[in-house]
Design a protein around this motif. Sequence first.
Motif, PDB file in Angstrom:
ATOM      1  N   GLN A 155      10.375   9.267  -0.070  1.00  0.00           N
ATOM      2  CA  GLN A 155      10.026   9.624  -1.060  1.00  0.00           C
ATOM      3  C   GLN A 155       9.051   8.838  -1.916  1.00  0.00           C
ATOM      4  OE1 GLN A 155      12.993   9.896  -4.265  1.00  0.00           O
ATOM      5  NE2 GLN A 155      11.884  11.737  -5.409  1.00  0.00           N
ATOM      6  N   ARG A 156       9.438   7.324  -1.845  1.00  0.00           N
ATOM      7  CA  ARG A 156       8.780   6.494  -2.489  1.00  0.00           C
ATOM      8  C   ARG A 156       7.118   6.509  -2.018  1.00  0.00           C
ATOM      9  NH1 ARG A 156      11.047   0.528  -3.544  1.00  0.00           N
ATOM     10  NH2 ARG A 156      11.973   1.643  -5.304  1.00  0.00           N
ATOM     11  N   TYR A 157       7.115   6.745  -0.647  1.00  0.00           N
ATOM     12  CA  TYR A 157       5.464   6.698  -0.111  1.00  0.00           C
ATOM     13  C   TYR A 157       4.948   8.129  -0.486  1.00  0.00           C
ATOM     14  CZ  TYR A 157       2.061   7.059   3.231  1.00  0.00           C
ATOM     15  OH  TYR A 157       0.649   7.234   3.848  1.00  0.00           O
ATOM     16  N   GLY A 158       5.566   9.191  -0.890  1.00  0.00           N
ATOM     17  CA  GLY A 158       4.816  10.089  -1.323  1.00  0.00           C
ATOM     18  C   GLY A 158       4.355   9.860  -2.563  1.00  0.00           C
ATOM     19  N   GLN A 159       5.210   9.329  -3.556  1.00  0.00           N
ATOM     20  CA  GLN A 159       4.721   8.866  -5.113  1.00  0.00           C
ATOM     21  C   GLN A 159       3.656   8.052  -4.936  1.00  0.00           C
ATOM     22  OE1 GLN A 159       8.605   7.491  -6.063  1.00  0.00           O
ATOM     23  NE2 GLN A 159       9.330   9.320  -6.984  1.00  0.00           N
ATOM     24  N   GLY A 160       3.683   7.026  -3.861  1.00  0.00           N
ATOM     25  CA  GLY A 160       2.693   6.092  -3.642  1.00  0.00           C
ATOM     26  C   GLY A 160       1.213   6.532  -3.589  1.00  0.00           C
ATOM     27  N   GLY A 161       1.421   7.785  -2.409  1.00  0.00           N
ATOM     28  CA  GLY A 161       0.261   8.261  -1.986  1.00  0.00           C
ATOM     29  C   GLY A 161      -0.329   9.179  -3.093  1.00  0.00           C
ATOM     30  N   LEU A 162       0.353   9.728  -4.082  1.00  0.00           N
ATOM     31  CA  LEU A 162      -0.418  10.466  -5.353  1.00  0.00           C
ATOM     32  C   LEU A 162      -1.344   9.357  -5.798  1.00  0.00           C
ATOM     33  CD1 LEU A 162       2.328  12.698  -6.276  1.00  0.00           C
ATOM     34  CD2 LEU A 162       0.016  13.458  -5.145  1.00  0.00           C
ATOM     35  N   LYS A 163      -0.695   8.333  -6.087  1.00  0.00           N
ATOM     36  CA  LYS A 163      -1.566   7.145  -6.668  1.00  0.00           C
ATOM     37  C   LYS A 163      -2.518   6.620  -5.826  1.00  0.00           C
ATOM     38  CE  LYS A 163      -0.740   3.031  -9.680  1.00  0.00           C
ATOM     39  NZ  LYS A 163      -0.013   1.824  -9.949  1.00  0.00           N
ATOM     40  N   ALA A 164      -2.422   6.681  -4.632  1.00  0.00           N
ATOM     41  CA  ALA A 164      -3.291   6.183  -3.927  1.00  0.00           C
ATOM     42  C   ALA A 164      -4.666   7.143  -3.521  1.00  0.00           C
ATOM     43  CB  ALA A 164      -3.031   5.922  -2.437  1.00  0.00           C
ATOM     44  N   GLU A 165      -4.288   8.162  -3.804  1.00  0.00           N
ATOM     45  CA  GLU A 165      -5.352   9.293  -3.848  1.00  0.00           C
ATOM     46  C   GLU A 165      -6.151   9.108  -5.167  1.00  0.00           C
ATOM     47  OE1 GLU A 165      -7.627  12.676  -4.535  1.00  0.00           O
ATOM     48  OE2 GLU A 165      -6.040  12.282  -5.797  1.00  0.00           O
ATOM     49  N   ARG A 166      -5.864   8.878  -6.209  1.00  0.00           N
ATOM     50  CA  ARG A 166      -6.552   8.478  -7.280  1.00  0.00           C
ATOM     51  C   ARG A 166      -7.267   7.272  -7.112  1.00  0.00           C
ATOM     52  NH1 ARG A 166      -1.384  10.087  -9.650  1.00  0.00           N
ATOM     53  NH2 ARG A 166      -0.898   8.046 -10.103  1.00  0.00           N
ATOM     54  N   LEU A 167      -6.852   6.495  -6.608  1.00  0.00           N
ATOM     55  CA  LEU A 167      -7.429   5.087  -6.446  1.00  0.00           C
ATOM     56  C   LEU A 167      -8.525   5.066  -5.208  1.00  0.00           C
ATOM     57  CD1 LEU A 167      -4.562   2.756  -7.169  1.00  0.00           C
ATOM     58  CD2 LEU A 167      -6.478   3.177  -8.646  1.00  0.00           C
ATOM     59  N   GLY A 168      -8.569   6.048  -4.513  1.00  0.00           N
ATOM     60  CA  GLY A 168      -9.447   6.108  -3.232  1.00  0.00           C
ATOM     61  C   GLY A 168      -8.799   5.373  -2.319  1.00  0.00           C
ATOM     62  N   ALA A 169      -7.648   4.978  -2.109  1.00  0.00           N
ATOM     63  CA  ALA A 169      -6.945   4.241  -1.248  1.00  0.00           C
ATOM     64  C   ALA A 169      -6.112   4.879   0.013  1.00  0.00           C
ATOM     65  CB  ALA A 169      -6.172   3.134  -1.894  1.00  0.00           C
ATOM     66  N   CYS A 170      -6.379   6.219   0.021  1.00  0.00           N
ATOM     67  CA  CYS A 170      -5.426   7.042   0.855  1.00  0.00           C
ATOM     68  C   CYS A 170      -5.497   6.574   2.420  1.00  0.00           C
ATOM     69  CB  CYS A 170      -5.832   8.439   1.065  1.00  0.00           C
ATOM     70  SG  CYS A 170      -5.238   9.266  -0.473  1.00  0.00           S
ATOM     71  N   GLU A 171      -6.784   6.043   2.806  1.00  0.00           N
ATOM     72  CA  GLU A 171      -6.831   5.477   4.183  1.00  0.00           C
ATOM     73  C   GLU A 171      -6.004   4.494   4.531  1.00  0.00           C
ATOM     74  OE1 GLU A 171      -7.495   5.092   8.397  1.00  0.00           O
ATOM     75  OE2 GLU A 171      -8.259   6.714   6.820  1.00  0.00           O
ATOM     76  N   MET A 172      -5.846   3.414   3.525  1.00  0.00           N
ATOM     77  CA  MET A 172      -5.136   2.213   3.763  1.00  0.00           C
ATOM     78  C   MET A 172      -3.556   2.586   3.826  1.00  0.00           C
ATOM     79  SD  MET A 172      -6.897  -0.925   1.591  1.00  0.00           S
ATOM     80  CE  MET A 172      -7.947   0.033   0.188  1.00  0.00           C
ATOM     81  N   LEU A 173      -3.376   3.593   2.880  1.00  0.00           N
ATOM     82  CA  LEU A 173      -1.862   3.853   2.812  1.00  0.00           C
ATOM     83  C   LEU A 173      -1.411   4.800   4.009  1.00  0.00           C
ATOM     84  CD1 LEU A 173       0.654   3.246   0.757  1.00  0.00           C
ATOM     85  CD2 LEU A 173       0.161   5.759   0.010  1.00  0.00           C
TER      86      LEU A 173
END
Length: 275
Positions: A155-173
């Motif tokens: 669940q925490r990963y999913g929450q972090g993924g939504l933030k990573a998408e806004r930061l353009g960091a999805c590939e790293m996550l």
Amino acid sequence: MGQAPVVYGQSDRPPRGDYSRAQDDYTCAQDYAAYTEADHDTYRRLYARQKALLPGLASQAFIDALPSLGVEDRIPRFEDINQRLRQATGWEIVAVPGLIPEVPFFSLLANRKFPVTDWIRKPEEFDYVVEPDIFHDLFGHVPLLFNPVIADYVQRYGQGGLKAERLGACEMLSRLYWYTIEFGLIREQGEIRAYGAGILSSSGELQHAVTSPLPQRLPLSLERTMRTRYKIDTYQQTYFVIDDFQQLFDMTEGDFTPVYAALRGLPELAADARD
């Protein structure tokens, strides 16, 4: 109603799955009546083969949780699993037609809903299927969702993924997901064992990841993992090892924003880069 298919990586054929059934969040009803006796037999044989390989190779936590899936001789009904899963950790599984985009994927995880592809591979794909199917998703992923620590981590990963998408960091996550939830190893009583779904649902990779001298096995490091590319068409050449599941949860407790910023100034590492 209906969504466009999703493609990750390179493939010479269109994605499988009927995306016309997908709702706005990419979920759909499990079309249980569509499964043939051959489909159920494929699931039964896959389950029996993988279950027999688990002792000495899979995490004991996974082995202990596996019976929570229920029936072994045919494809289970999602609602039957959900009755047990909701009671155990508050999660539920939802059917999807295949791979889904990052934001809907993250959103489902953030709401404790795990997407499970509802079609199963053909008999000629018994040993290898290009895209995740129902066996990979159910057998590989769902048992550890009965574990409270892993359930909270996902669940925490999913929450972090939504933030990573806004930061353009999805590939790293996404690399963190790949090297933990999909291809993670854990040390139990001094021995290396597998807990990642991509390993646990593959007869060849399970033995390769745990016993082969070829791959390198490194202690899990957030920065090293996020810099490391991965391959989708071969066994992994690098695996990351945790000491316990609590390590995953603790690692994702902070804000990744400064981590992303620091890593953008560093070169990526090849999947086979040696430490």
